[in-house]
Design an enzyme around this catalytic site. Structure first.
Site, PDB file in Angstrom:
ATOM      1  N   ASP A 123       0.833  -1.127  -0.065  1.00  0.00           N
ATOM      2  CA  ASP A 123      -0.051  -0.041   0.086  1.00  0.00           C
ATOM      3  C   ASP A 123       0.995   1.225  -0.020  1.00  0.00           C
ATOM      4  OD1 ASP A 123      -1.910   1.995   0.382  1.00  0.00           O
ATOM      5  OD2 ASP A 123      -3.068   1.081   2.177  1.00  0.00           O
ATOM      6  N   HIS A 174      -0.265   4.256  -0.107  1.00  0.00           N
ATOM      7  CA  HIS A 174      -1.219   5.434   0.508  1.00  0.00           C
ATOM      8  C   HIS A 174      -0.509   6.770  -0.235  1.00  0.00           C
ATOM      9  CE1 HIS A 174      -2.579   5.057   4.850  1.00  0.00           C
ATOM     10  NE2 HIS A 174      -2.624   3.940   4.159  1.00  0.00           N
ATOM     11  N   GLU A 231      -0.929  -0.709  -4.220  1.00  0.00           N
ATOM     12  CA  GLU A 231      -2.149   0.097  -4.152  1.00  0.00           C
ATOM     13  C   GLU A 231      -1.837   1.580  -3.934  1.00  0.00           C
ATOM     14  OE1 GLU A 231      -5.042   0.265  -0.230  1.00  0.00           O
ATOM     15  OE2 GLU A 231      -4.102  -1.814  -0.859  1.00  0.00           O
ATOM     16  N   GLU A 242     -10.112   3.096  -2.535  1.00  0.00           N
ATOM     17  CA  GLU A 242     -10.336   3.150  -1.534  1.00  0.00           C
ATOM     18  C   GLU A 242     -11.122   4.724  -0.859  1.00  0.00           C
ATOM     19  OE1 GLU A 242      -7.388   3.750   2.000  1.00  0.00           O
ATOM     20  OE2 GLU A 242      -6.769   2.062   0.618  1.00  0.00           O
ATOM     21  N   ASP A 280     -14.647   0.856  -0.813  1.00  0.00           N
ATOM     22  CA  ASP A 280     -14.894   0.579   0.318  1.00  0.00           C
ATOM     23  C   ASP A 280     -16.411   0.627   0.652  1.00  0.00           C
ATOM     24  OD1 ASP A 280     -15.451   0.820   3.223  1.00  0.00           O
ATOM     25  OD2 ASP A 280     -13.136   1.246   3.361  1.00  0.00           O
ATOM     26  N   HIS A 285     -11.648  -2.527  -0.114  1.00  0.00           N
ATOM     27  CA  HIS A 285     -11.119  -1.951   1.119  1.00  0.00           C
ATOM     28  C   HIS A 285     -11.993  -2.089   2.279  1.00  0.00           C
ATOM     29  CE1 HIS A 285     -10.133   1.469   3.401  1.00  0.00           C
ATOM     30  NE2 HIS A 285      -8.765   1.240   3.241  1.00  0.00           N
TER      31      HIS A 285
END
Length: 390
Positions: free
Chosen positions: A196, A198, A223, A249, A272, A299
């Site tokens: 991830d 971010h 991700e 997400e 999500d 997510h």
């Protein structure tokens, strides 16, 4: 059948607050549970649920499509992540009521079963947020990854991309490469690894430089390599990366996913269901993703009811790939809530109970009232004081 009340219950789960939503009907003992957890936005979301409640009193809770339309249209101003999260929690609870009223699991109402089990993965540290976001040492990374595998998981996610800006130095890139090599050597080829980002790299070039270090070790996906919202940037990364790319997400609703599909700008989408508008909206996103040759890996680092909603979605979604999960994130998890997620190895079983299959012990939940969450974002500062993406 009519809705007579909508309530929220906040449960502090140490590193985040869970926001449970209870929709009560005029039928004796018939109610539904949903979840509307949103990190660092707890009071805003509970307030949004309270603001939306008057729109639904007296409505039939089984008219889910109509109710979601009311919540979106009659709010007048278009809703962002806070409003969409509030709607998601309410919508989960409506599905729970619908399933209970028919004595059927929700996945039956979503089109039925498309698989016999649901593959899942967890985070480094098994939900301990400090381990998830603050493990940059090779030895600690190896030990924590092996602990996850020892619990039976054959897939795990790590967050070890350093806080970055528009350019990435050679030492930072090489450190990421060493971490990935350590991780792959520790768990072997039989365990899938997801990284991830971010959205930490502030440039396409920076994202690709990190991916170049990771790709030789065959990640399942990288991700959010760049901040979501710029479809062209995501497309350029996806075209040039030597591994699958996932994102989604932080996108809200079908309209924010639609440009990704049109541009073929990723390989896997990650709606999500706790934030994007609910299960119905998630099904629309998944259907469009399938037409764009994309898989769906929802997510969900949220609470137990969000996990239950994701389980029913996953069972009924043909292009489902893998599910993020956080079961047992706190020691008292099972005291507060009973859930349908039963894990064997790295898979959840298909539930057969009515509705979402969740029950909340409200007395136990009250022992864990709202607390201010930990602001991990405070660490996202470069040595010169520049604030960067967390």
């Amino acid at each position: 059948m009519k809705i007579i009340d909508i309530q929220t219950l906040v449960v502090n789960a140490e590193m985040r607050n869970w926001v449970f939503v209870k929709v009560v009907t005029d039928q004796d003992g018939l109610y539904g549970w949903g979840e509307a957890s949103l990190n660092w936005k707890t009071r805003a979301v509970t307030g949004a649920v309270e603001d939306l409640k008057p729109l639904l009193i007296g409505k039939d809770p089984r008219d889910i499509e109509q109710i979601v339309r009311i919540l979106n249209k009659h709010s007048y101003y278009r809703l962002g992540i806070i409003g969409a999260t509030a709607i998601s929690g309410i919508e989960h609870a409506l599905w729970d009521i619908f399933g209970k009223s028919l004595d059927l699991p929700v996945w039956r109402l979503l089109g039925g079963k498309t698989r016999d089990s649901v593959r899942v993965y967890t985070h480094l540290g098994l939900g301990d947020m400090k381990s998830v976001y603050e493990t940059f040492d090779e030895g600690a990374l190896r030990d924590k990854a092996l602990a996850v595998v020892e619990q039976g998981y054959d897939a795990l996610k790590v967050v070890f991309i350093p806080y970055a800006h528009f350019s990435v130095g050679i030492p930072a890139r090489k450190h990421v490469g060493r971490l990935m090599r350590t991780l792959r050597d520790a768990v072997g080829d039989g365990v899938d690894i997801m990284i991830d980002f971010h959205g930490r790299p502030a440039s396409i070039a920076g994202a690709l430089q990190f991916i170049e270090e990771l790709a030789p070790y065959n990640p399942m996906f990288c991700e959010e390599p760049v901040i979501p919202g710029d479809t062209e940037a995501m497309r350029l990364v996806t075209e040039r990366a030597g591994c699958p790319i996932a994102t989604g997400e932080r996108l809200v609703g079908f309209k924010e996913f639609e440009p990704l599909f049109a541009a073929k700008a990723c390989h896997i989408v990650q709606p999500d269901l706790n934030h994007t508008g609910g299960i119905l909206e998630g099904k629309r996103i998944a259907a469009a993703a399938e037409q764009a040759f994309m898989g769906v890996a929802p997510h969900n680092p949220n609470g137990p009811i969000a996990g239950a909603a994701a389980l029913h979605f996953d069972v009924s979604t043909p292009n489902f790939v893998i599910q993020e999960e956080m079961s047992g994130a706190v020691p008292w998890y099972d005291d507060v809530v009973s859930v349908p997620m039963k894990r064997t190895g790295s898979a959840w079983a298909v539930p057969e109970g009515a509705g979402l299959g969740v029950e909340v012990n409200e007395r136990e939940a009250a022992k864990h009232p709202f607390k201010q969450e930990v602001f991990h974002t405070a660490t996202a500062i470069l040595p010169d004081g520049t604030i960067v993406d967390w």
